[in-house]
Design a protein around this motif. Sequence first.
Motif, short mmCIF file in Angstrom:
data_model
loop_
_atom_site.label_atom_id
_atom_site.label_comp_id
_atom_site.label_asym_id
_atom_site.label_seq_id
_atom_site.Cartn_x
_atom_site.Cartn_y
_atom_site.Cartn_z
N LEU A 148 -1.93 6.01 9.00
CA LEU A 148 -0.73 5.53 8.60
C LEU A 148 0.57 6.16 9.37
O LEU A 148 1.69 5.26 9.65
CB LEU A 148 -0.75 5.29 7.20
CG LEU A 148 0.70 4.52 6.45
CD1 LEU A 148 0.79 3.02 7.04
CD2 LEU A 148 0.41 4.88 5.08
N ARG A 205 1.07 -7.42 12.47
CA ARG A 205 -0.01 -7.11 11.77
C ARG A 205 -1.14 -6.90 12.69
O ARG A 205 -1.20 -7.30 13.82
CB ARG A 205 -0.13 -8.73 11.27
CG ARG A 205 -1.27 -9.03 10.25
CD ARG A 205 -1.60 -10.44 10.05
NE ARG A 205 -0.55 -11.48 9.62
CZ ARG A 205 -0.32 -11.47 8.36
NH1 ARG A 205 -1.18 -10.94 7.45
NH2 ARG A 205 0.58 -12.38 8.04
N ASN A 222 -5.61 -3.14 10.64
CA ASN A 222 -5.63 -2.04 9.57
C ASN A 222 -4.55 -2.26 8.50
O ASN A 222 -4.78 -2.35 7.15
CB ASN A 222 -5.07 -0.79 10.27
CG ASN A 222 -6.14 -0.50 11.23
OD1 ASN A 222 -7.41 -0.46 10.87
ND2 ASN A 222 -5.77 0.01 12.39
N TYR A 223 -3.32 -2.97 8.85
CA TYR A 223 -2.36 -3.32 8.07
C TYR A 223 -1.24 -4.39 8.79
O TYR A 223 -1.55 -4.76 9.43
CB TYR A 223 -1.25 -1.98 7.86
CG TYR A 223 -1.74 -0.79 7.88
CD1 TYR A 223 -2.36 0.07 7.03
CD2 TYR A 223 -1.76 -0.31 9.61
CE1 TYR A 223 -2.80 1.40 7.44
CE2 TYR A 223 -2.13 1.07 9.50
CZ TYR A 223 -2.77 1.87 8.98
OH TYR A 223 -3.18 3.14 9.07
N ALA A 280 3.81 -0.43 4.28
CA ALA A 280 2.44 -0.88 4.66
C ALA A 280 1.89 -1.84 3.59
O ALA A 280 1.93 -1.55 2.35
CB ALA A 280 1.55 0.07 5.02
N TRP A 340 0.78 -1.17 0.06
CA TRP A 340 0.05 0.09 -0.15
C TRP A 340 0.71 1.40 -0.11
O TRP A 340 0.39 2.15 -0.68
CB TRP A 340 -0.92 -0.09 1.20
CG TRP A 340 -2.08 -0.86 1.11
CD1 TRP A 340 -2.45 -1.81 -0.17
CD2 TRP A 340 -3.12 -1.08 2.06
NE1 TRP A 340 -3.74 -2.24 0.20
CE2 TRP A 340 -4.19 -1.89 1.48
CE3 TRP A 340 -3.41 -0.59 3.30
CZ2 TRP A 340 -5.12 -2.46 2.16
CZ3 TRP A 340 -4.55 -1.11 3.96
CH2 TRP A 340 -5.27 -2.15 3.52
N ASP A 387 -1.58 -4.76 2.77
CA ASP A 387 -2.99 -5.31 3.00
C ASP A 387 -2.91 -6.15 4.35
O ASP A 387 -1.82 -6.88 4.25
CB ASP A 387 -3.54 -5.80 1.96
CG ASP A 387 -4.57 -6.61 1.95
OD1 ASP A 387 -4.83 -7.43 2.69
OD2 ASP A 387 -5.73 -6.08 1.22
N PRO A 388 -3.87 -6.00 5.00
CA PRO A 388 -3.66 -6.72 6.42
C PRO A 388 -3.69 -8.23 6.35
O PRO A 388 -3.08 -9.17 7.11
CB PRO A 388 -5.09 -6.50 7.25
CG PRO A 388 -5.75 -5.63 6.35
CD PRO A 388 -4.79 -5.10 5.42
#
Lengths: 206, 616
Positions: free
Chosen positions: B534, B559, B562-563, B578, B504, B580-581
């Motif tokens: 973020l 982890r 959110n991320y 960052a 991200w 994707d979770p």
Amino acid sequence: MASRRRMLLKVIILGDSGVGKTSLMNQYVNRKFSNQYKATIGADFLTKEIQFEDRLFTLQIWDTAGQERFQSLGVAFYRGADCCVLVHDVNVKKSFDSLNNWREEFLIQASPSDPENFPFVVLGNKIDVDGGNSRVVSEKKAKAWCASKGNIPYFETSAKEGFNVEAAFECIAKNALKNEPEEEMYIPDTIDVARARQQKSSGCEC
Amino acid sequence: MTSDSSSASLSSDDEEESAGQKPNVDVHTNSIDTSLDAIENQLSSIALNTSIDERSVSPTGYHEPVSEIENGSLRESVRERRRNSIGESSSSIGLGLSRNHLEVEVEVEREADGQLASPSSSGYAGERGSSSSPTSASGTDVIRELRDNGSSIGDDGVVSVDPSQTQWIRGKRHADEDDGSISWRKRKKHFFILSHSGKPIYSRYGDEHKLAGFSATLQAIISFVENGGDRVKLVRAGKHQVVFLVKGPIYLVCISCTEEPYESLRGQLELLYGQMVLILTRSVDKCFEKNPKFDMTPLLGGTDAVFSSLIHSFSWNPATFLHAYTCLPLAYTTRQTAGAILQDVADTGVLFSILMCKNKVVSLVGLQKTSLHPDDMLLLANFVMSSESFRQVFYLYMTSESFSPICLPRYNPMAFLYAYVHYLDVSFYNFFIKKIVIQIEAVLAKSNILNEVQRSLSEGGMRIEDLPVDPSSPNNSGSLFHLNHRKPATNGTVTGVGGPAGLWHFVYRSIYLDQYVSSEFASPISHPHQQKRLYRAYERLYASMHDKGVGPHKTQFRRDENYVLLCWVTQDFELYAAFDPLADKGVAIRICNRVCQWVKDVENEIFLLGATPFSW
Ligand SMILES: Nc1nc2c(ncn2[C@@H]2O[C@H](COP(=O)(O)OP(=O)(O)OP(=O)(O)O)[C@@H](O)[C@H]2O)c(=O)[nH]1
Ligand SMILES: [Mg+2]
């Protein structure tokens, strides 16, 4: 004169425990009085906005604890005060005798630049008690002491009845103002860039 | 240099996993009310502390305390609480403040009965911290009281904004508030500057004068601890942290419930102080020495916007916690040309000359054998961009030149330099230190640099969707500017779809260059709120990585809902990324290696190389 800017005046109230410092402040700021005694712990702070000759002022009132065990807080509290209010109870001799100590302690701790002319105001409080019959410190005696300390203004007050409180604080504010020093000179140096470039990293203070 | 580090590569076996590890979630849902009262109570216990330590407890006053307590009044119960603490003082205070300890950390529990105390600090019912009730007419009318309705009290520049609005508003916000206002107490992050005599100098929210009582309380706490030869650094009260910074006669305080680490908040106070020094130098200290009553607010007149824009940048500008600056991405030759022009300026005897576009550096020349700290650049850029005067001149004349005395706190906090600021465009300016006469604008126009800058602004910098699949492949151009699918971004915000493997965003900080590069935001974090969140996550990560005893190679993998956050710190660089979770850890690590390679491939376009004046 420097603009219309608002000024903040720091006022310290000192005196033995129970003479009515907190009561006087509350009468002045909140128009309230309580018969109940609650010893101040450390210090309390209230502010009040006033207008004087078209200028706005904020009085920052520091109500200190009279009980002796809090006295070591002195330096922290007294620093930078614009006026110091000394309060005694006209019905208690000892509270009057203490004024000298309070004054001296203040001058030592706050070490104002001009101690001779630092503005104090003395208040003889609780003149309402017993219709004045239990009074032990006369107005004359109090005024004589004030005169001997460089003509300190003196007011007889009753926090309970709101007597003379307004006038006393008015005088406090005026005296705090009078003590306003000529604008402090703020003159920062300027670096000579040409020379700074030659001297090896002389200016660097990392 | 950065190229040395190309041998380093991130592999999954030297990392410490802390997945699912989240900052302590506090079950309390306190408002700032309890914190403020906690502070005031703290003062009470500080007072008690001395009394127990150094004085006999026998009150010498002739008036013994009355012990009856009125029932039913909230105030009374608060008062009673404080008085009660006299009896049990030795234990509760031992926990509160311990002498000879550098860090004073105080946890103040919320009262079990859940009552919120009123802000007023003395024991009378119904009163306010700052009060000005109407007066009954008294004999003389020279001193007149004012009602507290604010309208007469000159709250100039009041701008009310919806808290959800993230755009920074110039000037003082919510000037009508004071410590009695609910809205003031609900604010998440307060900043105060006050003098060592308790006089307010700056408050982020509310009117400084109305906060005089609160500022006196803060001063009393700080001074008391200072007198004992200690330093109060942090008070925790429920969800709130109160962070203190003492700089000679200037006290700075932050009260925050943003869950940022202590180190970050303290760093923000340092910057706030630096901003003040930039405007005034530390010569103000001398004024306080001569006269403790000294009121410095007039010297800071009109600089509210400078402070509020700096505080705003704490939530969007990573330079505030990375202590590095960032460059506008430009073709290498363009930056070289700009550097040559600036060199001509520098040769006229200025300390340094910078060409900047908003907060990004185009080029920088000068300053041999001295150093320009990235924090100084941040503060200088903030000062120039937020000061009314610089811009005003620009709007009037469409081009502006002005001189301003400024101080660079990390260079020399005691003295002023003269900054010549030349706005070439609304967002594009250049400063020289010391007066020079040069037709910079004409020269720049001829060189086509302004066009290149415009192009870079509209196209954006590193976009994660452009991350090369195979950095070593020969058809990879090694330049950001030869990708033929680059489209202009709208409004300067480039919204992409996200990078490969759920990437991200990333921030890469080069340690030797004192510079960082941040990727453009892709759609999963396109909203300013998401971006702020973020940055806060990066900030936390940064603080934890810089905590103590960090070896040359260190990684962190986190982890949460959110991320996935991945951090990799080496001697040469720091990478914060960052994902994707749901991103796969092994893949994420491979992507990070690719990002680092990519940064190296295009480093001469995203960084200012060669002319590094910072590491002489
Ligand atoms: N009759 C009368 N009682 C007063 C007056 N002023 C104060 N009192 C009473 O005297 C007691 C002490 O007053 P405070 O104002 O709390 O005294 P203080 O000087 O603040 O005391 P410390 O906080 O311990 O230093 C209270 O019970 C008040 O009600 C007054 O003018 N007249
Ligand atoms: Mg009291």
